[in-house]
Design a protein around this motif. Structure first.
Motif, short mmCIF file in Angstrom:
data_model
loop_
_atom_site.label_atom_id
_atom_site.label_comp_id
_atom_site.label_asym_id
_atom_site.label_seq_id
_atom_site.Cartn_x
_atom_site.Cartn_y
_atom_site.Cartn_z
N THR A 193 34.48 7.97 -3.65
CA THR A 193 33.74 9.20 -3.41
C THR A 193 32.31 8.89 -2.98
O THR A 193 31.76 9.56 -2.09
N VAL A 194 31.69 7.89 -3.60
CA VAL A 194 30.33 7.50 -3.20
C VAL A 194 30.33 7.02 -1.75
O VAL A 194 29.43 7.36 -0.96
N THR A 195 31.33 6.23 -1.38
CA THR A 195 31.43 5.75 0.01
C THR A 195 31.56 6.93 0.97
O THR A 195 30.96 6.94 2.05
N SER A 196 32.33 7.95 0.57
CA SER A 196 32.48 9.13 1.41
C SER A 196 31.16 9.88 1.57
O SER A 196 30.78 10.27 2.68
N HIS A 197 30.43 10.07 0.46
CA HIS A 197 29.13 10.74 0.53
C HIS A 197 28.16 9.94 1.42
O HIS A 197 27.39 10.52 2.21
#
Length: 220
Positions: A193-197
């Protein structure tokens, strides 16, 4: 990417003492603890004999990054230490209830954001130009932080306008040099999720500023 060694001023002991007033303990042991550069025991913060090991471990592992994150938001190191100390106090005051939260780290980041907003309001930092200038000064103090944006007009305003989670991801990944696992732990999210953000923020900043940011893990 490993974080650089923290200075003794990035200790929970100093910041909490500044935020909460004189320590409850006294004598040689208390004096030694005050100068050790370590986060305070929960008992020292609350004046009780009860030490919550989970709380102690959580504060010890996160406190330095709370300071650095607050620093790039308010532009003043001493104020950042006070903000981080206030977060530690608020967490300890309601720790048992907070442990029942589904996501303690995410809750803590929300507390940190609220404390930063409160600080800006109290210090009348309502002009975005002033806030951006403070952000830029703090970023320049971070080794290797956001070199690609340092010469881009409007960069810091564009970062400030990002949605909250994207903003957090950009500051943690690009400015503070956290790897994706560290950032995920701080934000209370999965690494995916951090990579997506981060990817969404990169696309937004590229569109707004006309520049391409490299992948923070060097995979581009």
């Amino acid at each position: 990417m490993d974080l650089p060694p923290q200075s003794p001023t990035e200790s929970a002991a100093g910041a909490t003492a500044a935020a909460a007033g004189p320590a409850a303990g006294s004598g040689p042991d208390a004096a030694a603890d005050a100068g050790s550069g370590a986060a305070p025991e929960p008992s020292a913060m609350a004046g009780s004999g009860y030490i919550d090991q989970a709380f102690d471990a959580f504060v010890q592992s996160n406190f330095p990054l709370w300071i650095r994150y607050a620093h790039v938001q308010v532009g003043d190191r001493e104020s950042a230490e006070l903000i981080a100390g206030e977060i530690a106090i608020k967490l300890h005051e309601a720790w048992e209830q907070i442990l029942n939260q589904r996501n303690v780290s995410s809750h803590t980041m929300d507390l940190l954001r609220g404390e930063i907003v409160r600080w800006r309001t109290e210090h009348a930092i309502t002009d975005q130009t002033i806030a951006n200038a403070a952000f830029e000064r703090a970023v320049q103090a971070e080794p290797g932080g956001f070199a690609a944006l340092s010469e881009s007009l409007g960069a810091f305003g564009a970062i400030a306008d990002l949605p909250e989670r994207q903003h957090q991801a950009v500051v943690l990944r690009y400015v503070l040099g956290c790897d994706v696992v560290q950032a995920a732990r701080l934000m209370g999210l999965s690494p995916k999720t951090v990579t997506s953000h981060t990817a969404q923020a990169r696309r937004t900043l590229a569109r707004e500023l006309g520049i391409e940011l490299g992948d923070p893990d060097g995979e581009d």
